[in-house]
Design an enzyme around this catalytic site. Structure first.
Site, PDB file in Angstrom:
ATOM      1  N   TYR A 145      -2.183 -19.677   1.040  1.00  0.00           N
ATOM      2  CA  TYR A 145      -2.896 -18.489   1.529  1.00  0.00           C
ATOM      3  C   TYR A 145      -4.127 -18.914   2.332  1.00  0.00           C
ATOM      4  CZ  TYR A 145      -6.248 -14.645   1.466  1.00  0.00           C
ATOM      5  OH  TYR A 145      -7.187 -13.717   1.832  1.00  0.00           O
ATOM      6  N   PHE A 152     -16.371 -12.717   1.179  1.00  0.00           N
ATOM      7  CA  PHE A 152     -16.461 -13.325  -0.152  1.00  0.00           C
ATOM      8  C   PHE A 152     -15.661 -12.431  -1.129  1.00  0.00           C
ATOM      9  CE2 PHE A 152     -18.751 -17.326   0.035  1.00  0.00           C
ATOM     10  CZ  PHE A 152     -18.866 -17.407   1.409  1.00  0.00           C
ATOM     11  N   LYS A 154      -5.076 -18.597   6.556  1.00  0.00           N
ATOM     12  CA  LYS A 154      -6.307 -18.078   7.182  1.00  0.00           C
ATOM     13  C   LYS A 154      -6.927 -19.156   8.071  1.00  0.00           C
ATOM     14  CE  LYS A 154      -6.437 -13.972   5.385  1.00  0.00           C
ATOM     15  NZ  LYS A 154      -6.278 -12.777   6.213  1.00  0.00           N
ATOM     16  N   LEU A 173      -0.879 -10.883   3.772  1.00  0.00           N
ATOM     17  CA  LEU A 173      -0.610 -11.041   2.338  1.00  0.00           C
ATOM     18  C   LEU A 173      -1.745 -11.867   1.755  1.00  0.00           C
ATOM     19  CD1 LEU A 173       3.215 -11.835   2.566  1.00  0.00           C
ATOM     20  CD2 LEU A 173       2.140  -9.643   1.973  1.00  0.00           C
ATOM     21  N   SER A 229     -11.405 -15.422   5.129  1.00  0.00           N
ATOM     22  CA  SER A 229     -11.790 -15.435   3.719  1.00  0.00           C
ATOM     23  C   SER A 229     -12.651 -16.653   3.407  1.00  0.00           C
ATOM     24  CB  SER A 229     -10.514 -15.487   2.874  1.00  0.00           C
ATOM     25  OG  SER A 229     -10.826 -15.799   1.549  1.00  0.00           O
ATOM     26  N   SER A 269       0.849  -1.199   0.000  1.00  0.00           N
ATOM     27  CA  SER A 269       0.000   0.000   0.000  1.00  0.00           C
ATOM     28  C   SER A 269       0.875   1.237   0.000  1.00  0.00           C
ATOM     29  CB  SER A 269      -0.925  -0.004   1.220  1.00  0.00           C
ATOM     30  OG  SER A 269      -0.178  -0.263   2.388  1.00  0.00           O
ATOM     31  N   LEU A 289     -10.785 -10.046 -10.789  1.00  0.00           N
ATOM     32  CA  LEU A 289     -11.594  -9.660 -11.948  1.00  0.00           C
ATOM     33  C   LEU A 289     -11.820  -8.146 -12.069  1.00  0.00           C
ATOM     34  CD1 LEU A 289     -13.389 -10.566 -14.330  1.00  0.00           C
ATOM     35  CD2 LEU A 289     -15.284 -10.723 -12.702  1.00  0.00           C
TER      36      LEU A 289
HETATM   37  P1  NAD Z   1      -4.246  -5.186   0.930  1.00  0.00           P
HETATM   38  O1  NAD Z   1      -3.003  -5.846   0.513  1.00  0.00           O
HETATM   39  O2  NAD Z   1      -4.774  -4.082   0.103  1.00  0.00           O
HETATM   40  O3  NAD Z   1      -4.110  -4.649   2.430  1.00  0.00           O
HETATM   41  C1  NAD Z   1      -3.342  -5.319   3.407  1.00  0.00           C
HETATM   42  C2  NAD Z   1      -2.512  -4.285   4.149  1.00  0.00           C
HETATM   43  O4  NAD Z   1      -1.757  -4.958   5.154  1.00  0.00           O
HETATM   44  C3  NAD Z   1      -1.516  -3.580   3.235  1.00  0.00           C
HETATM   45  O5  NAD Z   1      -1.623  -2.191   3.455  1.00  0.00           O
HETATM   46  C4  NAD Z   1      -0.146  -4.114   3.675  1.00  0.00           C
HETATM   47  O6  NAD Z   1       0.857  -3.144   3.526  1.00  0.00           O
HETATM   48  C5  NAD Z   1      -0.415  -4.465   5.124  1.00  0.00           C
HETATM   49  N1  NAD Z   1       0.415  -5.541   5.668  1.00  0.00           N
HETATM   50  C6  NAD Z   1       0.651  -6.769   5.149  1.00  0.00           C
HETATM   51  N2  NAD Z   1       1.425  -7.486   5.974  1.00  0.00           N
HETATM   52  C7  NAD Z   1       1.679  -6.707   7.057  1.00  0.00           C
HETATM   53  C8  NAD Z   1       2.416  -6.879   8.242  1.00  0.00           C
HETATM   54  N3  NAD Z   1       3.081  -8.017   8.501  1.00  0.00           N
HETATM   55  N4  NAD Z   1       2.448  -5.876   9.154  1.00  0.00           N
HETATM   56  C9  NAD Z   1       1.804  -4.719   8.906  1.00  0.00           C
HETATM   57  N5  NAD Z   1       1.108  -4.487   7.784  1.00  0.00           N
HETATM   58  C10 NAD Z   1       1.049  -5.466   6.870  1.00  0.00           C
HETATM   59  O7  NAD Z   1      -5.349  -6.336   1.115  1.00  0.00           O
HETATM   60  P2  NAD Z   1      -6.914  -6.210   1.337  1.00  0.00           P
HETATM   61  O8  NAD Z   1      -7.608  -6.616   0.100  1.00  0.00           O
HETATM   62  O9  NAD Z   1      -7.214  -4.889   1.952  1.00  0.00           O
HETATM   63  O10 NAD Z   1      -7.129  -7.378   2.385  1.00  0.00           O
HETATM   64  C11 NAD Z   1      -7.111  -7.134   3.775  1.00  0.00           C
HETATM   65  C12 NAD Z   1      -7.278  -8.453   4.512  1.00  0.00           C
HETATM   66  O11 NAD Z   1      -8.491  -9.084   4.107  1.00  0.00           O
HETATM   67  C13 NAD Z   1      -6.151  -9.448   4.219  1.00  0.00           C
HETATM   68  O12 NAD Z   1      -5.815 -10.111   5.406  1.00  0.00           O
HETATM   69  C14 NAD Z   1      -6.768 -10.405   3.231  1.00  0.00           C
HETATM   70  O13 NAD Z   1      -6.214 -11.683   3.316  1.00  0.00           O
HETATM   71  C15 NAD Z   1      -8.234 -10.399   3.666  1.00  0.00           C
HETATM   72  N6  NAD Z   1      -9.153 -10.745   2.563  1.00  0.00           N
HETATM   73  C16 NAD Z   1      -9.144 -10.012   1.416  1.00  0.00           C
HETATM   74  C17 NAD Z   1      -9.983 -10.374   0.357  1.00  0.00           C
HETATM   75  C18 NAD Z   1      -9.983  -9.581  -0.921  1.00  0.00           C
HETATM   76  O14 NAD Z   1     -10.491 -10.102  -1.925  1.00  0.00           O
HETATM   77  N7  NAD Z   1      -9.472  -8.364  -0.953  1.00  0.00           N
HETATM   78  C19 NAD Z   1     -10.849 -11.474   0.484  1.00  0.00           C
HETATM   79  C20 NAD Z   1     -10.843 -12.194   1.673  1.00  0.00           C
HETATM   80  C21 NAD Z   1      -9.980 -11.823   2.719  1.00  0.00           C
HETATM   81  N1  UFG Z   2     -11.682 -14.041 -13.647  1.00  0.00           N
HETATM   82  C1  UFG Z   2     -11.567 -13.947 -15.015  1.00  0.00           C
HETATM   83  N2  UFG Z   2     -10.562 -13.176 -15.517  1.00  0.00           N
HETATM   84  C2  UFG Z   2      -9.674 -12.499 -14.738  1.00  0.00           C
HETATM   85  C3  UFG Z   2      -9.809 -12.611 -13.335  1.00  0.00           C
HETATM   86  C4  UFG Z   2     -10.815 -13.396 -12.819  1.00  0.00           C
HETATM   87  O1  UFG Z   2     -12.337 -14.535 -15.758  1.00  0.00           O
HETATM   88  O2  UFG Z   2      -8.773 -11.832 -15.273  1.00  0.00           O
HETATM   89  C5  UFG Z   2     -12.785 -14.833 -13.084  1.00  0.00           C
HETATM   90  C6  UFG Z   2     -12.333 -16.005 -12.222  1.00  0.00           C
HETATM   91  O3  UFG Z   2     -12.092 -17.149 -13.007  1.00  0.00           O
HETATM   92  C7  UFG Z   2     -13.530 -16.152 -11.270  1.00  0.00           C
HETATM   93  C8  UFG Z   2     -14.027 -14.712 -11.086  1.00  0.00           C
HETATM   94  O4  UFG Z   2     -13.538 -13.995 -12.227  1.00  0.00           O
HETATM   95  O5  UFG Z   2     -14.549 -16.889 -11.870  1.00  0.00           O
HETATM   96  C9  UFG Z   2     -13.520 -14.051  -9.809  1.00  0.00           C
HETATM   97  O6  UFG Z   2     -12.109 -14.170  -9.760  1.00  0.00           O
HETATM   98  P1  UFG Z   2     -11.230 -13.314  -8.719  1.00  0.00           P
HETATM   99  O7  UFG Z   2      -9.795 -13.624  -8.982  1.00  0.00           O
HETATM  100  O8  UFG Z   2     -11.639 -11.888  -8.738  1.00  0.00           O
HETATM  101  O9  UFG Z   2     -11.700 -13.881  -7.290  1.00  0.00           O
HETATM  102  P2  UFG Z   2     -11.642 -15.346  -6.697  1.00  0.00           P
HETATM  103  O10 UFG Z   2     -13.043 -15.793  -6.427  1.00  0.00           O
HETATM  104  O11 UFG Z   2     -10.796 -16.232  -7.522  1.00  0.00           O
HETATM  105  O12 UFG Z   2     -10.870 -15.111  -5.323  1.00  0.00           O
HETATM  106  C10 UFG Z   2     -11.076 -13.969  -4.487  1.00  0.00           C
HETATM  107  C11 UFG Z   2      -9.767 -13.609  -3.807  1.00  0.00           C
HETATM  108  C12 UFG Z   2      -9.349 -14.703  -2.877  1.00  0.00           C
HETATM  109  C13 UFG Z   2     -10.461 -14.936  -1.884  1.00  0.00           C
HETATM  110  C14 UFG Z   2     -11.766 -15.247  -2.589  1.00  0.00           C
HETATM  111  C15 UFG Z   2     -12.860 -15.309  -1.579  1.00  0.00           C
HETATM  112  O13 UFG Z   2      -8.762 -13.410  -4.791  1.00  0.00           O
HETATM  113  O14 UFG Z   2      -8.197 -14.329  -2.185  1.00  0.00           O
HETATM  114  O15 UFG Z   2     -12.067 -14.223  -3.533  1.00  0.00           O
HETATM  115  O16 UFG Z   2     -14.040 -15.716  -2.147  1.00  0.00           O
HETATM  116  F1  UFG Z   2     -10.142 -15.978  -1.105  1.00  0.00           F
END
Ligand code: NAD
Ligand code: UFG
Length: 340
Positions: free
Chosen positions: A148, A177, A152, A83, A124, A36, A199
């Protein structure tokens, strides 16, 4: 409440910070900026017209976390730092176990030392693995299939043990989700480094002419139009779920019997990739060229939640529509495209 938000500069954290500030909470962000940019901090302050505390550092730095909790008189922690790149986790699992699992242990240890027992954890839907039935409720078996997801899952197991060890702990485990979209201001949003793997940011970059077309991964799934179905949730709905989680933690009536609770955070509605493209094109008046390509390894045909438990127990419900998600996603990208 004085809330410590780890990972608060990231995509979900920055939106959650705004929701917390709007509700009058004091926010302290701890972030190592590994995924970030500090400019997001200024955006949060400018949108909210409020100040927050920022500590640049790692949750693995145990002494720093303790100092932060003490210095800012923290009441509750929302732990988002982590991460999240599935592919990278397959190539470098230890990085994920260290950062995510060891990071959570370091945070929990600091909370224990400082006598703070209130935690919201960002898990997640990936912990469920391939769905055995749909929609997925919280009783669905857990079976993650990449490092990953395992990280979790392991943290969830640690939290269960911690909650059992002492009834003073109150823990809310949120299984997100597919968060998409951005804040109405367009100032903060999902802005991944390099080629987006998700996506919506990929569609955004196609819309901004930064990429020629979208690869639709698989057109032969057993779904209505052959493309994958997911439970997309507006990031502002998701961030508001954290407020509901804090209320559950803070309300002694609600958590009489149990001190840890797990909730799906989704809409309960599944949309296909083609649904998303169509909605994005329609609401934004744009064309998104795409090509149907091979399936992506590890993808499932369909994955969507049953969010009834969060709706009833937390009193939280996702309210924003698919159009809101697509409109706000482009609004963020559009402003950035002008900057470039
Ligand atoms: P992001 O990468 O945008 O944000 C994560 C933040 O945590 C970043 O700012 C990064 O710099 C910081 N960070 C990472 N490791 C760190 C550490 N060891 N100490 C301090 N800071 C640290 O990700 P996001 O999409 O905002 O996701 C946030 C949380 O939600 C994550 O734990 C991720 O696994 C979870 N999550 C995200 C999604 C998604 O699709 N975005 C879905 C399910 C769960
Ligand atoms: N997709 C495409 N083209 C792309 C990217 C994605 O067709 O370039 C499709 C994928 O095949 C899937 C859908 O769009 O059918 C969503 O894909 P994403 O990669 O956006 O999301 P995922 O469902 O694969 O996974 C995300 C996060 C995971 C998290 C999960 C939780 O990446 O970390 O949602 O439901 F665990």
């Amino acid at each position: 409440m004085n809330v410590l938000l780890t990972g608060g500069i990231g995509y979900l954290g920055s939106h959650t910070a705004l929701s917390l500030l709007e509700q009058g909470h004091e926010v302290t962000i701890l972030d190592n900026l590994s995924n970030s940019n500090l400019t997001v901090l200024q955006c949060i302050e400018s949108i909210s017209s409020k100040q927050l505390n920022f500590v640049r550092g790692d949750v693995l730095e145990n002494a720093l976390v303790k100092n932060t909790i003490n210095q800012f008189k923290i009441d509750a922690v929302i732990h988002l730092a982590g991460l999240k790149a599935v592919g990278e986790s397959v190539l470098n699992p230890l990085k994920y176990y260290e950062n995510n699992v060891q990071g959570a242990i370091s945070l929990l240890d600091a909370m224990l030392s400082c006598n703070i027992r209130s935690l919201v954890f960002s898990s997640s839907a990936t912990v469920y693995g391939a769905p055995q039935y749909l929609p997925i409720n919280e009783e669905h078996p857990t079976n993650p299939y990449n490092p990953y997801g395992n990280s979790k899952f392991f943290i969830e197991q640690i939290l269960i043990d911690i909650a059992r060890s002492n009834k003073d702990w109150t823990i809310v485990n949120l299984r997100y989700f597919n968060p998409v979209g951005s804040h109405a201001s367009g100032l903060i949003g999902d802005n991944p480094n390099g080629i987006p793997s998700n996506l919506m940011p990929y569609i955004n970059q196609v819309a901004a002419n930064q990429r020629p077309f979208l690869n639709v991964f698989g057109g032969d799934y057993e779904t209505l139009d052959g493309t994958g179905i997911r439970d997309y949730i507006h990031v502002e709905d998701l961030s508001e779920a954290h407020l509901a989680a804090l209320s559950w933690i803070d309300d002694p009536d609600k958590n009489r019997d149990i001190n840890m609770n797990t909730f799906n955070i989704g809409t309960g509605v599944g949309y296909s990739v083609l649904d998303i493209i169509q909605a994005y094109e329609q609401i934004n008046g744009l064309k998104i060229p795409y090509k149907i390509t091979a399936r992506r390894e590890g993808d499932v045909a369909a994955c969507y939640s049953d969010p009834t438990k969060a709706n009833t127990v937390l009193g939280w419900k996702a309210l924003r529509t698919l159009e809101d998600m697509c409109k706000s996603a482009w609004n963020f990208q559009k402003l950035r495209a002008i900057d470039i």
